[in-house]
Design a protein around this motif. Structure first.
Motif, PDB file in Angstrom:
ATOM      1  N   LEU A  88       2.845 -68.245 -48.444  1.00  0.00           N
ATOM      2  CA  LEU A  88       2.825 -66.860 -47.724  1.00  0.00           C
ATOM      3  C   LEU A  88       1.647 -67.045 -46.550  1.00  0.00           C
ATOM      4  CD1 LEU A  88       2.716 -64.490 -50.474  1.00  0.00           C
ATOM      5  CD2 LEU A  88       4.829 -64.833 -49.307  1.00  0.00           C
ATOM      6  N   GLN A  89       2.184 -66.428 -45.377  1.00  0.00           N
ATOM      7  CA  GLN A  89       1.284 -66.467 -44.144  1.00  0.00           C
ATOM      8  C   GLN A  89       0.136 -65.103 -44.275  1.00  0.00           C
ATOM      9  OE1 GLN A  89       2.565 -66.888 -39.982  1.00  0.00           O
ATOM     10  NE2 GLN A  89       2.023 -64.785 -39.979  1.00  0.00           N
ATOM     11  N   ASN A  90      -0.992 -65.509 -44.492  1.00  0.00           N
ATOM     12  CA  ASN A  90      -1.989 -64.393 -44.476  1.00  0.00           C
ATOM     13  C   ASN A  90      -1.776 -63.682 -45.922  1.00  0.00           C
ATOM     14  OD1 ASN A  90      -2.914 -65.275 -42.096  1.00  0.00           O
ATOM     15  ND2 ASN A  90      -1.936 -63.670 -40.953  1.00  0.00           N
ATOM     16  N   PRO A  91      -1.519 -64.358 -47.133  1.00  0.00           N
ATOM     17  CA  PRO A  91      -1.366 -63.585 -48.319  1.00  0.00           C
ATOM     18  C   PRO A  91      -2.429 -62.683 -48.818  1.00  0.00           C
ATOM     19  CG  PRO A  91      -2.181 -65.674 -48.719  1.00  0.00           C
ATOM     20  CD  PRO A  91      -2.090 -65.807 -47.143  1.00  0.00           C
ATOM     21  N   ASN A  92      -3.731 -62.521 -47.966  1.00  0.00           N
ATOM     22  CA  ASN A  92      -4.663 -61.496 -48.631  1.00  0.00           C
ATOM     23  C   ASN A  92      -4.610 -60.487 -47.680  1.00  0.00           C
ATOM     24  OD1 ASN A  92      -5.514 -63.271 -46.332  1.00  0.00           O
ATOM     25  ND2 ASN A  92      -7.608 -62.899 -46.868  1.00  0.00           N
ATOM     26  N   LEU A  93      -3.648 -60.388 -46.711  1.00  0.00           N
ATOM     27  CA  LEU A  93      -3.313 -59.009 -45.925  1.00  0.00           C
ATOM     28  C   LEU A  93      -2.394 -58.403 -46.223  1.00  0.00           C
ATOM     29  CD1 LEU A  93      -4.137 -60.465 -41.981  1.00  0.00           C
ATOM     30  CD2 LEU A  93      -5.789 -59.768 -44.045  1.00  0.00           C
ATOM     31  N   ILE A  94      -2.492 -56.960 -46.827  1.00  0.00           N
ATOM     32  CA  ILE A  94      -1.374 -56.490 -47.536  1.00  0.00           C
ATOM     33  C   ILE A  94      -1.388 -55.039 -46.655  1.00  0.00           C
ATOM     34  CG2 ILE A  94      -0.899 -55.068 -49.857  1.00  0.00           C
ATOM     35  CD1 ILE A  94      -3.040 -56.894 -51.160  1.00  0.00           C
ATOM     36  N   ALA A 146       0.213 -53.447 -31.947  1.00  0.00           N
ATOM     37  CA  ALA A 146       0.940 -54.408 -31.456  1.00  0.00           C
ATOM     38  C   ALA A 146       0.413 -55.434 -30.414  1.00  0.00           C
ATOM     39  CB  ALA A 146       2.273 -54.051 -31.166  1.00  0.00           C
ATOM     40  N   SER A 147      -0.861 -55.120 -30.226  1.00  0.00           N
ATOM     41  CA  SER A 147      -1.819 -56.023 -29.085  1.00  0.00           C
ATOM     42  C   SER A 147      -2.152 -57.198 -29.574  1.00  0.00           C
ATOM     43  CB  SER A 147      -2.927 -55.047 -28.626  1.00  0.00           C
ATOM     44  OG  SER A 147      -3.782 -55.019 -29.752  1.00  0.00           O
ATOM     45  N   ASP A 148      -2.641 -58.214 -28.535  1.00  0.00           N
ATOM     46  CA  ASP A 148      -3.036 -59.496 -29.015  1.00  0.00           C
ATOM     47  C   ASP A 148      -4.611 -59.317 -29.540  1.00  0.00           C
ATOM     48  OD1 ASP A 148      -0.948 -60.744 -27.936  1.00  0.00           O
ATOM     49  OD2 ASP A 148      -1.973 -61.046 -25.976  1.00  0.00           O
ATOM     50  N   ARG A 149      -5.281 -58.382 -29.270  1.00  0.00           N
ATOM     51  CA  ARG A 149      -6.620 -58.201 -29.900  1.00  0.00           C
ATOM     52  C   ARG A 149      -6.526 -57.872 -31.328  1.00  0.00           C
ATOM     53  NH1 ARG A 149     -11.575 -57.635 -28.112  1.00  0.00           N
ATOM     54  NH2 ARG A 149     -13.179 -55.922 -28.998  1.00  0.00           N
ATOM     55  N   MET A 150      -5.308 -56.992 -31.821  1.00  0.00           N
ATOM     56  CA  MET A 150      -5.269 -56.718 -33.090  1.00  0.00           C
ATOM     57  C   MET A 150      -4.389 -57.991 -33.750  1.00  0.00           C
ATOM     58  SD  MET A 150      -5.054 -54.446 -35.548  1.00  0.00           S
ATOM     59  CE  MET A 150      -4.931 -54.845 -37.084  1.00  0.00           C
ATOM     60  N   LEU A 151      -3.809 -58.772 -33.278  1.00  0.00           N
ATOM     61  CA  LEU A 151      -3.290 -59.998 -33.833  1.00  0.00           C
ATOM     62  C   LEU A 151      -4.538 -61.080 -34.302  1.00  0.00           C
ATOM     63  CD1 LEU A 151      -1.177 -62.299 -34.715  1.00  0.00           C
ATOM     64  CD2 LEU A 151      -1.053 -62.867 -32.265  1.00  0.00           C
ATOM     65  N   LYS A 152      -5.376 -61.096 -33.127  1.00  0.00           N
ATOM     66  CA  LYS A 152      -6.611 -61.814 -33.534  1.00  0.00           C
ATOM     67  C   LYS A 152      -7.575 -61.389 -34.649  1.00  0.00           C
ATOM     68  CE  LYS A 152      -6.665 -63.661 -28.912  1.00  0.00           C
ATOM     69  NZ  LYS A 152      -7.538 -63.784 -27.303  1.00  0.00           N
ATOM     70  N   LEU A 153      -7.802 -60.095 -34.636  1.00  0.00           N
ATOM     71  CA  LEU A 153      -8.687 -59.272 -35.307  1.00  0.00           C
ATOM     72  C   LEU A 153      -7.909 -59.640 -37.076  1.00  0.00           C
ATOM     73  CD1 LEU A 153     -10.779 -57.259 -36.417  1.00  0.00           C
ATOM     74  CD2 LEU A 153      -9.089 -55.463 -35.934  1.00  0.00           C
ATOM     75  N   ALA A 154      -6.353 -59.438 -36.891  1.00  0.00           N
ATOM     76  CA  ALA A 154      -5.759 -59.860 -38.405  1.00  0.00           C
ATOM     77  C   ALA A 154      -6.184 -61.155 -38.782  1.00  0.00           C
ATOM     78  CB  ALA A 154      -4.525 -59.394 -38.420  1.00  0.00           C
ATOM     79  N   GLU A 155      -6.081 -62.204 -37.970  1.00  0.00           N
ATOM     80  CA  GLU A 155      -6.233 -63.499 -38.234  1.00  0.00           C
ATOM     81  C   GLU A 155      -7.794 -63.741 -38.610  1.00  0.00           C
ATOM     82  OE1 GLU A 155      -4.216 -65.788 -38.553  1.00  0.00           O
ATOM     83  OE2 GLU A 155      -2.440 -65.283 -37.342  1.00  0.00           O
ATOM     84  N   GLU A 156      -8.694 -63.000 -38.156  1.00  0.00           N
ATOM     85  CA  GLU A 156      -9.951 -63.032 -38.416  1.00  0.00           C
ATOM     86  C   GLU A 156     -10.250 -62.701 -40.085  1.00  0.00           C
ATOM     87  OE1 GLU A 156     -13.782 -64.546 -38.046  1.00  0.00           O
ATOM     88  OE2 GLU A 156     -11.963 -64.715 -36.444  1.00  0.00           O
ATOM     89  N   PHE A 157      -9.737 -61.659 -40.232  1.00  0.00           N
ATOM     90  CA  PHE A 157      -9.620 -61.205 -41.507  1.00  0.00           C
ATOM     91  C   PHE A 157      -9.161 -61.627 -42.622  1.00  0.00           C
ATOM     92  CE2 PHE A 157      -9.624 -56.231 -40.031  1.00  0.00           C
ATOM     93  CZ  PHE A 157     -11.010 -56.300 -39.774  1.00  0.00           C
ATOM     94  N   ALA A 158      -8.014 -62.567 -42.081  1.00  0.00           N
ATOM     95  CA  ALA A 158      -7.317 -63.410 -43.441  1.00  0.00           C
ATOM     96  C   ALA A 158      -8.117 -64.820 -43.586  1.00  0.00           C
ATOM     97  CB  ALA A 158      -5.897 -63.868 -42.522  1.00  0.00           C
ATOM     98  N   ASN A 159      -9.043 -65.115 -42.593  1.00  0.00           N
ATOM     99  CA  ASN A 159      -9.689 -66.363 -42.591  1.00  0.00           C
ATOM    100  C   ASN A 159     -11.035 -66.165 -42.823  1.00  0.00           C
ATOM    101  OD1 ASN A 159      -7.271 -68.457 -42.003  1.00  0.00           O
ATOM    102  ND2 ASN A 159      -7.167 -66.913 -40.576  1.00  0.00           N
ATOM    103  N   ARG A 160     -11.823 -65.248 -42.473  1.00  0.00           N
ATOM    104  CA  ARG A 160     -13.276 -65.329 -42.552  1.00  0.00           C
ATOM    105  C   ARG A 160     -13.944 -65.175 -43.629  1.00  0.00           C
ATOM    106  NH1 ARG A 160     -17.706 -64.586 -39.421  1.00  0.00           N
ATOM    107  NH2 ARG A 160     -19.370 -63.027 -40.075  1.00  0.00           N
ATOM    108  N   TYR A 161     -13.206 -64.383 -44.601  1.00  0.00           N
ATOM    109  CA  TYR A 161     -13.695 -64.155 -46.088  1.00  0.00           C
ATOM    110  C   TYR A 161     -12.506 -64.526 -47.089  1.00  0.00           C
ATOM    111  CZ  TYR A 161     -17.036 -61.269 -43.256  1.00  0.00           C
ATOM    112  OH  TYR A 161     -17.943 -60.749 -42.648  1.00  0.00           O
ATOM    113  N   PRO A 162     -12.818 -65.627 -47.696  1.00  0.00           N
ATOM    114  CA  PRO A 162     -11.788 -66.157 -48.530  1.00  0.00           C
ATOM    115  C   PRO A 162     -11.514 -65.254 -49.908  1.00  0.00           C
ATOM    116  CG  PRO A 162     -13.582 -67.553 -48.681  1.00  0.00           C
ATOM    117  CD  PRO A 162     -13.796 -66.533 -47.698  1.00  0.00           C
TER     118      PRO A 162
END
Length: 297
Positions: free
Chosen positions: A103-109, A203-219
């Protein structure tokens, strides 16, 4: 066959995979070509955790929430705690178990519904409270329903800035909007200030980057987005594409099959989809399978 079982079967046919009765925990392998881009500056990376820990803790009235039917953090054994314990276990296993690599970003629900009023915020808060009971996991609850925010009001939280303020301004940092609570493993981001482009910000790029940070910063962290309903808000499906799992809240005897099918069709095909029956008036049993959850009575 119930309305939810029909929806699940349609979803399985859409994915060209077996139904839940045939094969539990079916997952689709996804190749993620996007590379996470940090939204934290170098200084923020060094200081964000310290700032968050030192900030005054936001007090949640846990006794009031318990009296209103939410998951209890006390030692008292309650039915709703048991029900959400089963639901969260599936989500945690998807996020951190052997299937997480599929799954891509499985910790984001993403938690959503077809229409307003079906209980998605009630479900989002209960999932967050239940996950916070885990000894080795933390949970971040994000109010992403920027048009009709209810998380802060339900929890009795007042805070001047939130998600929309961050998405609108480069001067607002992530550490500015994350609130610590008196529940040690529960953090919160409110919806923020109203804005005429609130949904477009999701739907902005800033939201996309924030989501990616949430997915990867804290395992060890799960992030729950209490999102707008899928029908009528196009940006919700864009937000869903940033997440690895989606929970679709269905109100028993109210949500129509056509609405469920339309909502599911708006979700990415590679996302793990679950259904949570809310406002049920009878014991639904224990028939758990692929993406199939039974909610509180």
């Amino acid at each position: 066959m119930s309305i939810i079982e029909k929806a699940i079967q349609r979803r399985a046919e859409q994915l060209n995979t077996p139904t839940a009765a045939d094969k539990e925990n079916q997952s689709i392998v996804v190749e993620d070509e996007r590379q996470p881009s940090s939204v934290f500056s170098e200084d923020e990376n060094k200081k964000a955790d310290i700032i968050n820990e030192e900030r005054n803790v936001t007090e949640l009235d846990l006794q009031r929430l318990e009296s209103q039917g939410f998951v209890s953090l006390s030692k008292q054994r309650r039915l709703i705690n048991e029900e959400y314990r089963v639901i969260k276990r599936k989500l945690i296993n998807n996020a951190f178990g052997v299937l997480s690599s599929t799954l891509q970003n499985p910790n984001l629900i993403l938690v959503s519904s077809s229409r307003p009023g079906e209980g998605k915020t009630f479900s989002s808060i209960n999932l967050a409270l239940s996950i916070a009971l885990e000894q080795d996991k933390t949970v971040l609850l994000v109010d992403a329903d920027v048009l009709r925010p209810k998380v802060a009001k339900t929890l009795g939280v007042e805070y001047p800035i939130g998600l929309t303020d961050y998405l609108l301004s480069n001067e607002v940092s992530v550490s500015d909007i994350i609130l610590n609570t008196n529940v040690p493993r529960l953090k919160l981001i409110t919806a923020g200030s109203p804005h005429h482009l609130s949904t477009e910000l999701l739907a902005s790029d800033r939201m996309l980057k924030l989501a990616e940070e949430f997915a990867n910063r804290y395992p060890d962290r799960l992030v729950i987005f209490d999102a707008p309903p899928l029908l009528g808000v196009n940006e919700t499906s864009v937000l869903a594409a940033m997440c690895g799992q989606a929970v679709l809240v269905v109100e028993e005897n109210k949500t129509r099959l056509a609405e469920i099918e339309q909502s599911v069709s708006l979700l990415p095909k590679d996302i793990a989809v679950g259904f949570l029956i809310n406002k049920a008036h009878r014991n639904q049993g224990k028939g758990y399978g692929y993406g199939y959850y039974y909610g509180a009575e």
